[in-house]
Design a protein around this motif. Structure first.
Motif, PDB file in Angstrom:
ATOM      1  N   ARG A 208       0.817  -1.214   0.000  1.00 32.84           N
ATOM      2  CA  ARG A 208       0.000   0.000   0.000  1.00 32.84           C
ATOM      3  C   ARG A 208       0.849   1.261   0.000  1.00 32.84           C
ATOM      4  O   ARG A 208       0.428   2.302  -0.519  1.00 32.84           O
ATOM      5  CB  ARG A 208      -0.930  -0.010   1.215  1.00 32.84           C
ATOM      6  N   LEU A 209       2.041   1.195   0.573  1.00 36.50           N
ATOM      7  CA  LEU A 209       2.893   2.368   0.667  1.00 36.50           C
ATOM      8  C   LEU A 209       3.999   2.398  -0.388  1.00 36.50           C
ATOM      9  O   LEU A 209       4.636   3.429  -0.575  1.00 36.50           O
ATOM     10  CB  LEU A 209       3.532   2.438   2.063  1.00 36.50           C
ATOM     11  N   GLY A 210       4.220   1.294  -1.044  1.00 40.40           N
ATOM     12  CA  GLY A 210       5.344   1.215  -1.965  1.00 40.40           C
ATOM     13  C   GLY A 210       5.257   2.171  -3.133  1.00 40.40           C
ATOM     14  O   GLY A 210       6.257   2.768  -3.546  1.00 40.40           O
ATOM     15  N   HIS A 211       4.055   2.328  -3.703  1.00 41.01           N
ATOM     16  CA  HIS A 211       3.901   3.212  -4.856  1.00 41.01           C
ATOM     17  C   HIS A 211       4.260   4.652  -4.507  1.00 41.01           C
ATOM     18  O   HIS A 211       4.691   5.413  -5.380  1.00 41.01           O
ATOM     19  CB  HIS A 211       2.459   3.139  -5.374  1.00 41.01           C
ATOM     20  N   ARG A 212       4.106   5.015  -3.266  1.00 42.88           N
ATOM     21  CA  ARG A 212       4.353   6.411  -2.878  1.00 42.88           C
ATOM     22  C   ARG A 212       5.755   6.643  -2.350  1.00 42.88           C
ATOM     23  O   ARG A 212       6.405   7.620  -2.701  1.00 42.88           O
ATOM     24  CB  ARG A 212       3.331   6.822  -1.818  1.00 42.88           C
ATOM     25  N   TRP A 213       6.260   5.723  -1.531  1.00 38.99           N
ATOM     26  CA  TRP A 213       7.503   5.981  -0.816  1.00 38.99           C
ATOM     27  C   TRP A 213       8.727   5.343  -1.475  1.00 38.99           C
ATOM     28  O   TRP A 213       9.822   5.887  -1.360  1.00 38.99           O
ATOM     29  CB  TRP A 213       7.370   5.497   0.625  1.00 38.99           C
ATOM     30  N   TRP A 214       8.589   4.205  -2.099  1.00 42.54           N
ATOM     31  CA  TRP A 214       9.738   3.587  -2.780  1.00 42.54           C
ATOM     32  C   TRP A 214       9.277   2.963  -4.099  1.00 42.54           C
ATOM     33  O   TRP A 214       9.337   1.773  -4.304  1.00 42.54           O
ATOM     34  CB  TRP A 214      10.416   2.546  -1.877  1.00 42.54           C
ATOM     35  N   PRO A 215       8.800   3.776  -5.031  1.00 46.50           N
ATOM     36  CA  PRO A 215       8.207   3.246  -6.263  1.00 46.50           C
ATOM     37  C   PRO A 215       9.192   2.514  -7.170  1.00 46.50           C
ATOM     38  O   PRO A 215       8.773   1.678  -7.973  1.00 46.50           O
ATOM     39  CB  PRO A 215       7.651   4.498  -6.952  1.00 46.50           C
TER      40      PRO A 215
END
Length: 261
Positions: A208-215
């Motif tokens: 859920r956070l990967g696309h924003r924080w470590w794409p």
């Protein structure tokens, strides 16, 4: 790679790719579509083209035949990936799921895909990202083996040993050289390189956070490219004819004719 796709990380990756393919092929229109490789999933299931084929670059092995997906999706042909049995400009959609990284000459495969695609046809490519957390762990295992620590736990490979992984930035340059327009690059599978289903589920929040924080560190990439053909275009004239004003009729007056004006 067939055996690895049956492991927890492999099933996790296939589930992500299955969803991406379903969204991408749903709005692809035409008559002929080809999936080249990865019989573990039916990537063309959501497409409505009348002619859809599943081709394998080599004969399926026993581990491939045990996959449930193959029982519902028949393999239509076995062919060389760089010599497809289709005429030029005959396919509207070509899917290459992990096909390039398993090919001995990925450049030749892309050139062949460009040949068989119609103008404005689409190619969809998936591959393992060498710059991901999974790719870094694989690189660490190779490095430990080179320094003589191949028998240690840190030298254990996480990804399949077969094939050479191609970065999405490199593949994008190859496509542009063949006059493809890259319409979409998406990365996914941001969970760390763990082996069990239990630990994969514990790190589900990272997706859920990967696309924003470590794409850039997604384990797999998904590329959609469109074949563009450069050529002459018939254009209309740059000038427009101006309407000619109608002049009033002039009647010459003759001498002695009282009706003439």
């Amino acid at each position: 790679m067939a055996a690895w796709f049956q492991t927890p990380p492999g099933r996790y990756l296939l589930d992500w790719e299955r969803e991406r393919f379903a969204d991408a092929v749903a709005d692809a229109f035409g008559y002929h579509a080809l999936q080249l490789g990865l019989p573990q999933i039916d990537a063309l299931a959501g497409n409505r083209m009348p002619h859809r084929w599943l081709a394998l670059p080599e004969s399926p092995g026993p581990s491939d035949l045990s996959v449930p997906t193959l029982a519902a999706r028949r393999v239509d042909l076995v062919t060389h990936a760089a010599a497809l049995p289709f005429p030029a400009a005959s396919l509207d959609l070509v899917l290459l799921p992990h096909t390039l990284e398993l090919s001995a000459d990925p450049h030749a495969v892309l050139r062949e895909v460009e040949r068989v695609l119609v103008p404005n046809g689409r190619v969809i490519i998936t591959g393992l990202n060498p710059a991901s957390w999974w790719g870094l762990r694989q690189r660490r295992a190779h490095w430990m083996a080179r320094i003589g620590l191949g028998g240690t736990r840190m030298a254990r490979l996480y990804l399949p040993e077969a094939g050479a992984f191609i970065g999405p930035w490199r593949l994008r340059d190859w496509l542009r050289l063949l006059s493809f327009e890259v319409a979409l690059i998406e990365r996914g599978c941001y969970r760390p390189a763990v082996r069990t289903e239990r630990w994969l589920q514990r790190f589900a929040w990272m997706d859920r956070l990967g696309h924003r924080w470590w794409p850039l560190f997604g384990a797999v990439y998904f590329i959609v490219a469109i074949k563009r053909v450069r050529g002459l275009h018939l254009l209309g004239p740059a000038w427009r004819p101006t309407p000619t004003a109608t002049a009033p009729a002039v009647v010459a007056r003759r001498d002695g004719d009282p009706t003439a004006t």
